[in-house]
Write an enzyme that holds these catalytic residues in place. Structure first.
Site, mmCIF file in Angstrom:
data_model
loop_
_atom_site.group_PDB
_atom_site.id
_atom_site.type_symbol
_atom_site.label_atom_id
_atom_site.label_comp_id
_atom_site.label_asym_id
_atom_site.label_seq_id
_atom_site.Cartn_x
_atom_site.Cartn_y
_atom_site.Cartn_z
ATOM 1 N N SER A 151 -5.608 0.079 4.223
ATOM 2 C CA SER A 151 -5.614 1.539 4.246
ATOM 3 C C SER A 151 -4.445 2.043 5.084
ATOM 4 C CB SER A 151 -6.968 2.045 4.756
ATOM 5 O OG SER A 151 -7.078 3.439 4.575
ATOM 6 N N TYR A 175 -2.811 10.886 -2.413
ATOM 7 C CA TYR A 175 -2.876 9.647 -1.641
ATOM 8 C C TYR A 175 -3.802 9.802 -0.440
ATOM 9 C CZ TYR A 175 -1.250 5.627 1.097
ATOM 10 O OH TYR A 175 -1.186 4.464 1.823
ATOM 11 N N LYS A 180 -7.302 7.780 0.260
ATOM 12 C CA LYS A 180 -7.472 6.940 1.442
ATOM 13 C C LYS A 180 -8.656 7.396 2.286
ATOM 14 C CE LYS A 180 -4.237 3.867 0.895
ATOM 15 N NZ LYS A 180 -4.565 2.438 0.729
#
Length: 335
Positions: free
Chosen positions: A141, A155, A159
């Site tokens: 991560s 994104y 995450k």
């Protein structure tokens, strides 16, 4: 799980960037590696490096957004390489653009690969690990899993989702008293090929937010996490630590700071060709493409070491060293 207990590992996003650097490190340890990615050219090059290191390689073309493909890949690994000891979820895709300039289908695709790809990979890994009651899953991560930044909404959202999913699953494994281990590794800005092949609508060429680290720094942390998967998460690099802790203390201040600096710090001074190929829908290292390797174009500015990451992986030794030094100083003073 000690590294000598890991005989077979699966790495997603294995053809380039952090995945490629991680594959190299695993191969040097003599671990058989299944490489999952979309691009045949990059996969074959990575597999060649594994074999050159004396290990077995199984390159498999997989779109991580496709659950059935991922499940089939897991079955192939078990059949052709043996029981999976380690599964590393790393594959992702994204778009560099303000949210309102990101088309709905592009946003969904980025989330499907980056978040659901981890869900599919984790499900495939557990289907083999749970009956044996052993194995390790590492979720790769980012500091952006806790602190969103402008121009990377898809994104950052994906995450953040990975963290929530992983925490929920960890609770379930604890409830079941499972011996399958689950850990996360949160990374800083890295010099990978993503800045050359992700879809971008920025006016200038995308770049990682300094300070920048080489992907080998991430690979060492990921393999280190696989060695010691009992910890919930590893933070790699001082910027990651400062970002996560800073967001806990003063998120509003960071909002305003990133509003001022987040656009400029993610772009170079050079223009970008908006007609250049990108890998959101098709790999750039597929047929007719070329191998992109692990590193991107920012090596002149990238750090190859992270003292913070080393200390994080060796906390006991670091504390013992500090205590030993302190004891020595006290003894000298008394003498």
């Amino acid at each position: 799980m000690r590294h000598q207990d890991i005989r077979v590992a699966v790495v997603t996003g294995a053809s380039a960037g952090v995945g490629r650097a991680t594959v190299r490190l695993l191969a040097r340890r003599g671990i058989a590696v299944a490489l999952l990615a979309r691009g045949r050219v990059g996969l074959d090059a990575a597999a060649g490096e594994v074999r050159a290191a004396g290990s077995r390689a199984l390159p498999i073309e997989v779109d991580m957004a496709d659950h059935d493909q991922v499940v089939d890949a897991g079955r192939r690994v078990e059949t052709e390489l043996g029981p999976i000891d380690l599964w590393i979820n790393n594959a992702f895709s994204s778009v560099f653009a303000p949210f309102q300039q990101t088309r709905p289908e592009e946003f969904r695709r980025a989330v499907d690969v980056t978040y659901l790809g981890y869900v599919h990979g984790t499900r495939a890994a557990l289907s083999h690990m749970t009956p044996r009651d052993r194995g390790t899953i590492v979720q790769v991560s980012s500091a952006l899993a806790y602190r969103g930044i402008p121009l990377q909404a898809a994104y950052c959202g994906a995450k953040h989702a990975i963290v929530g999913f992983t925490e929920a699953l960890r609770c379930e494994l604890l409830h079941e008293r499972s011996n399958v281990k689950l850990t996360m590794v949160h990374l800083p800005a890295l010099n990978t090929p993503q800045f050359d092949w992700l879809l971008s609508r920025l006016p200038r060429h995308a770049e990682p937010v300094p300070p920048i680290y080489e992907p080998e720094v991430a690979a060492r942390a990921i393999v280190g996490a696989a060695d010691r998967p009992g910890r919930r998460a590893y933070w790699v690099g001082a910027p990651t630590v400062l970002t996560i802790l800073g967001n806990r203390v003063a998120p509003g201040l960071l909002d305003r700071y990133l509003a001022r600096t987040g656009y400029r710090s993610q772009q170079t001074g050079g223009p970008v060709d908006h007609d250049r190929p990108h890998n959101l829908w098709q790999p750039l290292d597929g047929p007719g493409g070329h191998d992109h390797g692990a590193r991107g174009g920012f090596s002149s500015r990238a750090h190859s070491r992270s003292p913070q990451a080393w200390l994080s992986r060796h906390r006991v030794a670091a504390v013992a060293g500090v205590l030993g030094t302190a004891a020595g100083v006290l003894a000298w003073q008394r003498h």
